[in-house]
Design a protein around this motif. Sequence first.
Motif, short mmCIF file in Angstrom:
data_model
loop_
_atom_site.label_atom_id
_atom_site.label_comp_id
_atom_site.label_asym_id
_atom_site.label_seq_id
_atom_site.Cartn_x
_atom_site.Cartn_y
_atom_site.Cartn_z
N MET A 1 51.77 49.29 34.94
CA MET A 1 51.74 48.93 35.49
C MET A 1 49.99 48.90 35.57
SD MET A 1 52.28 50.10 39.79
CE MET A 1 51.03 49.25 41.18
N ALA A 2 49.22 48.03 36.08
CA ALA A 2 47.93 47.41 35.46
C ALA A 2 46.84 48.45 36.90
CB ALA A 2 47.11 46.55 35.55
N PHE A 3 46.11 48.95 36.67
CA PHE A 3 45.25 50.07 37.17
C PHE A 3 44.80 49.08 38.71
CE2 PHE A 3 40.36 52.04 38.71
CZ PHE A 3 41.56 53.54 39.34
N GLN A 4 44.55 48.85 39.60
CA GLN A 4 43.96 48.66 40.58
C GLN A 4 42.58 48.59 40.99
OE1 GLN A 4 47.20 47.81 44.33
NE2 GLN A 4 45.57 46.42 44.92
N THR A 5 42.13 47.74 40.88
CA THR A 5 40.33 47.68 41.38
C THR A 5 40.05 46.95 41.72
OG1 THR A 5 39.41 46.48 39.70
CG2 THR A 5 39.88 48.56 38.83
N GLU A 6 41.14 45.91 43.18
CA GLU A 6 41.37 44.92 43.47
C GLU A 6 41.77 45.59 45.47
OE1 GLU A 6 39.72 41.07 42.37
OE2 GLU A 6 37.25 42.08 42.33
N PHE A 7 41.99 45.02 46.04
CA PHE A 7 42.18 45.66 47.08
C PHE A 7 42.09 44.22 48.35
CE2 PHE A 7 41.36 49.25 45.24
CZ PHE A 7 42.29 49.79 45.17
N GLU A 8 42.99 43.96 48.64
CA GLU A 8 42.83 42.21 49.83
C GLU A 8 42.45 43.30 51.04
OE1 GLU A 8 45.84 39.77 49.06
OE2 GLU A 8 44.63 39.05 46.96
N ARG A 29 36.81 46.12 46.04
CA ARG A 29 36.47 46.61 45.44
C ARG A 29 36.77 48.16 45.00
NH1 ARG A 29 31.98 48.05 42.84
NH2 ARG A 29 30.16 46.24 43.31
N LEU A 30 36.63 48.78 44.02
CA LEU A 30 36.15 49.96 44.17
C LEU A 30 35.00 50.18 43.62
CD1 LEU A 30 39.55 51.85 41.56
CD2 LEU A 30 39.35 51.89 44.21
N ALA A 31 34.37 51.44 44.76
CA ALA A 31 33.53 51.31 44.03
C ALA A 31 32.82 52.12 43.18
CB ALA A 31 32.76 52.48 45.69
N TYR A 90 37.82 51.37 52.96
CA TYR A 90 36.76 51.88 51.83
C TYR A 90 36.93 53.59 51.67
CZ TYR A 90 32.74 53.81 49.08
OH TYR A 90 31.84 54.19 48.11
N GLN A 91 36.82 54.17 52.34
CA GLN A 91 37.56 56.00 52.21
C GLN A 91 38.75 55.78 51.58
OE1 GLN A 91 36.80 57.36 56.58
NE2 GLN A 91 34.94 58.17 55.79
N GLN A 92 40.24 54.39 51.80
CA GLN A 92 41.32 54.62 51.63
C GLN A 92 41.49 54.77 49.89
OE1 GLN A 92 44.45 55.47 53.22
NE2 GLN A 92 43.03 56.68 54.56
N ILE A 93 40.99 54.00 49.79
CA ILE A 93 40.52 53.22 47.80
C ILE A 93 39.84 54.32 47.39
CG2 ILE A 93 41.44 51.53 48.87
CD1 ILE A 93 38.82 49.96 47.74
#
Length: 122
Positions: A1-8, A29-31, A90-93
């Motif tokens: 599984m790839a590292f997720q950097t973007e979230f819908e 996206r991740l900061a 933002y805090q969650q991811i």
Amino acid sequence: MAFQTEFEFTLPKGYVDEHGSLHRSGVIRLATAADEILPLKDPRVQQNPAYLTIILLSRVITKLGDLPAVNPRIIEGLFATDLAYLQHLYQQINEIGTPAIKAACPKCGQEFEVEVAGWGEE
């Protein structure tokens, strides 16, 4: 599984642009370190530290509906409910990691965590 950097995500209310069009779905996206450090040099942030949220979100939200780009003016135009939602997301991811839920196998009872894909979607 790839590292997720973007979230819908889907905003609770949505951004209404100058033409009256509603934009609710987007991608965050991740900061990076630069996302958190560079806005501190912005005069708007230096005058009002609360503005950091506006600059930061405008850097990490890569898509919002059909808008060509997301900038601080768009983030300023969000309803308070949507701003609070994005701050929490933002805090969650970024601080906690990819959201996960606890689950258990219905047959053996073994507990495990499952990452929640598309956090913030309806």
